[in-house]
Enzyme design. Structure first.
Site, short mmCIF file in Angstrom:
data_model
loop_
_atom_site.label_atom_id
_atom_site.label_comp_id
_atom_site.label_asym_id
_atom_site.label_seq_id
_atom_site.Cartn_x
_atom_site.Cartn_y
_atom_site.Cartn_z
N ASP A 138 -17.06 -10.24 -55.85
CA ASP A 138 -15.99 -11.37 -56.66
C ASP A 138 -17.09 -13.03 -56.83
O ASP A 138 -17.34 -13.99 -56.17
CB ASP A 138 -15.49 -11.92 -55.65
CG ASP A 138 -14.19 -12.67 -57.12
OD1 ASP A 138 -14.58 -13.10 -58.92
OD2 ASP A 138 -13.67 -13.72 -57.08
N HIS A 160 -14.37 -13.30 -61.71
CA HIS A 160 -13.60 -13.40 -62.34
C HIS A 160 -13.56 -14.39 -63.18
O HIS A 160 -12.63 -14.55 -64.62
CB HIS A 160 -12.00 -13.83 -62.06
CG HIS A 160 -12.19 -14.60 -60.45
ND1 HIS A 160 -11.94 -14.18 -59.44
CD2 HIS A 160 -11.51 -15.88 -60.77
CE1 HIS A 160 -11.97 -15.70 -58.86
NE2 HIS A 160 -11.47 -17.00 -59.94
N SER A 203 -10.79 -24.57 -58.62
CA SER A 203 -12.19 -24.52 -57.76
C SER A 203 -12.57 -23.06 -57.83
O SER A 203 -13.72 -22.93 -56.72
CB SER A 203 -11.46 -24.90 -56.37
OG SER A 203 -10.24 -23.82 -55.85
#
Length: 976
Positions: A142, A111, A225
């Site tokens: 991811d 993402h 983060s």
């Protein structure tokens, strides 16, 4: 000539300054609520201070590990510049870390690497900055891999962090080192508490991982983060930070087994094989699997084979028409693949990824019955879109496996990633899938292109669609094919350059010649009397606005118009419906005939415009000129409200005029047109607040006034206030006479906004009794004078009149009615005012009002620039320049580097600029990817300097100018 506006109006375009909030992607990576900031230990930036910081905050055994790791960890600032698949255009920041220093490879989240077009840079710990671009983003998991040029890092030694997925175990002491909550670098401590958590579900209509375990910890990370390495004490990465929950200090880490495999392929410049049978699996413990029918003997065998296991994989979603749809069912328990027992995700994916195009034997148990199926594995990349279409202001792509899996629908259809322009469809909501265009099926993007490229510009075509959120309901709408404002081109991902390559799909066939159509009006209840005939003088008016200019908040508006000259085709309409000239205007007569119209006049202060259509196009349709009264509407008059309601259906009511008074429409923090200096008519019926527009007529059906919607202020909740009021028809008739003579109306007056003041207040301001007597003599109905509320900045009037001046008379006439300010003929008038309790007589220049305002718009770095429009000049004390930022597009460099709407640009690369021509000369020829230093002044006159990195591949510089000779009235000019 096609204009090709680079920034569609319905696109995510910001008109208001944005608050400095947490990065948008931070919200997506958290579940169960909004992002909360965690507590982070922030590293000092200077390298020579690192040791003292570490020793103060870290156990000694971690100090050396982190000192070595931080040179490989980068802060990533990036934009997804266009809507694509599940993602909207956005700008954010995140973290990544170098995994191959020689080849320049950085590991981060999917993402962050973005499914769509990406622009970004990585900032190393010593604040060296390099461009990065994605070379791989996993279709499901991811993680993504970015590439940079190692030769551009000149002041520090590059290091890399090795991947060690096998070191992860429960109880492992870890450190998450990254860009937490927007800080440059933070260190968060924790320990792994779980290795077998199913992938978190963040929300619908967004990216969600699947078919993998996630690690769980309590490190309390927050926005920014994403992509941080999860470090073991030996300095290797055991996982990748990916998400978290706000209900607890819980974080979710992606294991690195499949990441390490993909990295090897990328290091060898090879494609990464990924296989699928379009089935989502979930891991369930033995007690739940037994309830699904797992036999005792099978459970005993599996437990014996895998003594440490506590559960098995179960089919959760099997997509229709997928490779497994004819074999597997939800609830099937996976036993083995190709003869090998499988209870975890890693071996499941190892077999699928190594078997693309081949058959794999699945042994499953369904209700205690053993079944075996040979299922051919599909290439996962083939159902992961890598291209999108720009069409009619919208962005479309093939529906992805991501979305299809979430809603269990086949992986087919054209998905509206950005519902804008002609494909706004049923409102701005996302989730539309187009199934046919012009009655031709569009199962995929290629079929859609083939259909659409044959459709003439402006052709009205049926579009069938449904929402992915409600597959049971099919819808159809008729839209005009729009090829003259926006591009029709295909963007294809290029993993070599990191850009998406554009291919122009050619010009549209020319619009068909319009032919006259005859229709009849519906017969209405004759009890309405003469007012019923007015419906033959009314039409529906709709406008599409292709670019956000002059602060107007909408891209589509619809309402009613009144035909004031059927022979010449003049229609009066509110400026809340037709605010300016850039756009497409359509008129609908008798709910049957739709024809185009062109704007011919915009009143600079009153809330109406006049548009013109070709009367020949309505054939013999009995469209009538509305009979306009030569009498002024008065308080207490009985009138008929004849209007179209919010559903654009005809309504009528007999009512009474309750008041006629000068009102002040509240201004918006983003300056945009609002009516000023007018007498508002209010009526005694709630129906008026439910009507888009109409007329106020007397008993004989003659129009005394227009009933209109007025655009007001934007509320704190982000909604735009609208007011429904009437205006006297005399404002329209004075302009109409000039238009009927073939001339352009020229209006002159004082460039001020005034507000009424009662006599009691005037006395307190020092008004003498003799003036009170003159006011009472001049107006028997209302005893007010007018206070200068605002002057138009830069006007000749503003050089003499000041704010809060109380105007007593103009040219010897006491001014007690606001319409008496209208249409001054002289270039200079004598004005008596009261200023600071001192009566003064001044010679005040008048100005000729511009009835069109913005005629030139520049699109630069995702911002919309034009000269300050009148609303801006009325709300400003001074004009720092003539280069006004009207809007900016999300995902653009202007958005990323905080070039705010309502700012003025006063210098470029140190060179002062005052006009749009100055600006064009300064930005012409600047290379793509270069930083441009821009000095700006905020609307509150606070100066500042920002640096904007150009992204000309996606955001080319161009201007659109008013050219009446062009078919659309506007012409695009590219600025090299």
């Amino acid at each position: 000539m096609d204009v090709d506006i680079p920034h569609p109006a319905d696109q995510d375009v910001e008109l208001l300054p944005a608050d400095a909030a947490s990065p948008p992607l931070a919200k997506r990576k958290r579940i169960d609520g909004p992002v909360t900031n965690g507590t982070a230990d922030v590293l000092a930036s200077p390298v020579d201070q690192q040791a003292s910081v570490f020793s103060a905050h870290q156990p000694p055994q971690w100090q050396q590990t982190i000192e070595k790791a931080i040179n490989a960890i980068v802060s990533i600032r990036f934009s997804q510049v266009a809507a694509f698949d599940t993602e909207e255009p956005t700008t954010s920041e995140a973290t990544g870390f170098v995994v191959d220093a020689k080849k320049g490879l950085i590991l981060t989240n999917r993402h962050v690497a973005c499914a769509g077009p990406f622009l970004g840079e990585a900032i190393f710990h010593d604040h060296e900055e390099v461009d990065v671009f994605p070379v791989y983003r996993d279709p499901v998991h991811d993680f993504g891999i970015l590439k940079f040029d190692p030769a551009k890092i000149r002041y520090m030694s590059l290091t890399e962090i090795p991947l060690a997925p096998s070191l992860a175990h429960v109880g492992l002491d870890i450190r998450v080192v990254g860009n937490d909550a927007g800080e440059k670098l933070s260190i968060l401590a924790g320990s792994i508490s779980r290795l077998d958590r199913n992938a978190p579900e963040y929300s619908d209509m967004t990216y969600n991982d699947m078919n993998t375990f996630y690690l769980q910890s309590a490190a309390s990370t927050s926005g920014g983060s994403s992509g941080s390495p999860v470090l073991a004490i030996d300095g290797s990465a055991v996982a990748l930070q990916a998400g978290g929950s706000t209900r607890a200090a819980t974080d979710f880490f992606l294991p690195l087994d499949r990441v390490a495999r993909a990295l090897k392929y990328v290091q060898q410049d090879k494609p990464v094989p990924r296989g699928t049978i379009q089935t989502q699996w979930t891991h369930k413990p033995y007690d739940e699997v037994r309830r699904l029918g797992l036999s005792e003997s099978t459970e005993a065998t599996v437990r014996q084979t895998f003594p440490g296991e506590v559960g098995m994989l179960v089919a959760e979603t099997v997509l229709p028409k997928g490779p497994a749809s004819a074999f597997l069912e939800e609830g099937d328990v996976l036993l083995a693949m190709n003869g090998e027992y499988v209870t975890k995700f890693v071996p499941l994916e190892e077999i699928l990824d190594s078997s693309v195009g081949k058959a794999v034997t699945f042994w499953i148990q369904r209700g205690g019955e053993d079944l075996r199926f040979d299922i051919v594995v599909q290439d996962l990349h083939s159902i992961t879109p890598d291209r999108y279409l720009e069409c009619g202001g919208a962005k479309l792509n093939d529906i992805s496996y991501q979305l299809a899996r979430q809603f269990c629908i086949p992986v087919e259809g054209v998905y509206v990633a950005e519902p804008a322009g002609m494909f706004r469809l049923d409102g701005p909501d996302h989730g539309w899938i187009i199934s046919s265009v012009d009655s031709k099926p569009t199962p995929n993007l290629a079929a859609f292109i083939k259909v659409f490229e044959t459709i003439p510009d402006c052709e009205r075509i049926p579009v069938k669609f449904f929402s992915i959120l409600d597959v049971h309901t099919k819808s159809v709408t008729v839209v005009p094919a729009e090829r003259h404002w926006t591009a029709f081109r295909l963007a294809v991902r290029n993993d070599i350059t990191g850009l998406w390559d554009f291919t122009d799909l050619g010009p549209s066939p020319p619009p068909r010649e319009l032919k006259p159509i005859t229709a009849t009006f519906a017969t209405l209840d004759q009890s309405l009397g003469a007012a019923a005939n007015l419906f033959q003088s009314m039409c529906k008016v709709s406008m599409y606005l292709p670019a956000r200019i002059e602060g107007f908040p909408k891209s589509r508006k619809a309402g009613a118009g009144l035909v004031i000259d059927a022979e010449r085709g003049f229609v009066a309409v509110g400026r809340n419906i037709v605010p300016f000239g850039m756009g497409d205007i359509e008129l609908t007569f008798a709910d049957s005939i739709i024809i185009p119209a062109q704007p011919v006049f915009f009143h600079p202060s009153h809330n109406f415009a006049i548009v013109r259509y070709d009367p020949a196009l309505v054939g013999d349709t009995p469209v009538k000129t509305a009979p306009l009264s030569d009498k002024k509407i008065k308080q207490g008059h009985r009138v008929n409200l004849v209007a179209l309601n919010h559903n654009l259906r005809p309504v009528s009511a007999s009512t009474q005029v309750t008041d006629i008074t000068a009102v002040t429409i509240p201004y918006s923090s983003t300056p945009r047109f609002r009516a000023i200096n007018f007498d508002a008519v209010t009526i005694d019926t709630p129906l008026g607040q439910q009507c888009s527009a109409g007329a106020l007529a007397d008993a004989k059906g003659k129009v005394l006034g227009l009933w209109l919607s007025f655009l007001g202020e934007r509320t704190a909740a982000g909604h735009d206030s609208e007011y429904h009021l009437g205006i006297g028809i005399e404002s329209v008739t004075s302009v109409l006479k000039t238009l009927q003579q073939g001339s352009v109306p020229r209006l002159r007056g004082l460039a001020v906004e005034v507000t009424p003041l009662q006599m009691s207040q005037c006395r307190n301001m020092g008004l003498k009794e003799e003036w009170v007597a003159r006011v009472e003599e001049a107006n028997k109905e209302s005893r007010v004078l007018f206070l200068v509320r605002r002057t138009e900045c830069g006007s000749a009037t503003a050089k003499v009149l000041k704010e809060l001046d109380l105007i007593l008379s103009v040219s010897g006439k006491v001014i007690t009615r606001v319409h008496e300010f209208d249409d001054e003929r002289d270039e200079e008038v004598e004005v008596v005012i009261l200023r600071n309790k001192v009566e003064m007589t001044l010679r005040v220049p008048t100005v000729e009002f511009d009835t069109e305002d913005v005629k030139r718009v520049i699109f630069w770095a995702g911002s919309v620039l034009h000269e300050p429009h009148r609303a801006t000049r009325l709300q400003s004390q001074q004009m720092p320049s003539s280069i006004y930022v009207s809007a900016r597009a999300k995902g653009s460099p202007a958005y990323m580097y905080n070039l705010m709407p309502t700012q003025w640009i006063v210098a470029v690369n140190g060179k002062p600029v005052q006009t749009l021509n100055d600006f064009v000369q300064c930005v012409r020829g600047l290379p793509d990817g270069s930083y441009v230093r821009v000095k700006v002044v905020s609307f509150d006159l606070v100066p500042g300097v920002i640096s904007i990195k150009l992204g000309l591949h996606y955001w080319p510089t161009c201007e659109v100018v008013r050219e009446p000779s062009e078919s659309s009235g506007w012409k695009r000019i590219n600025i090299e």
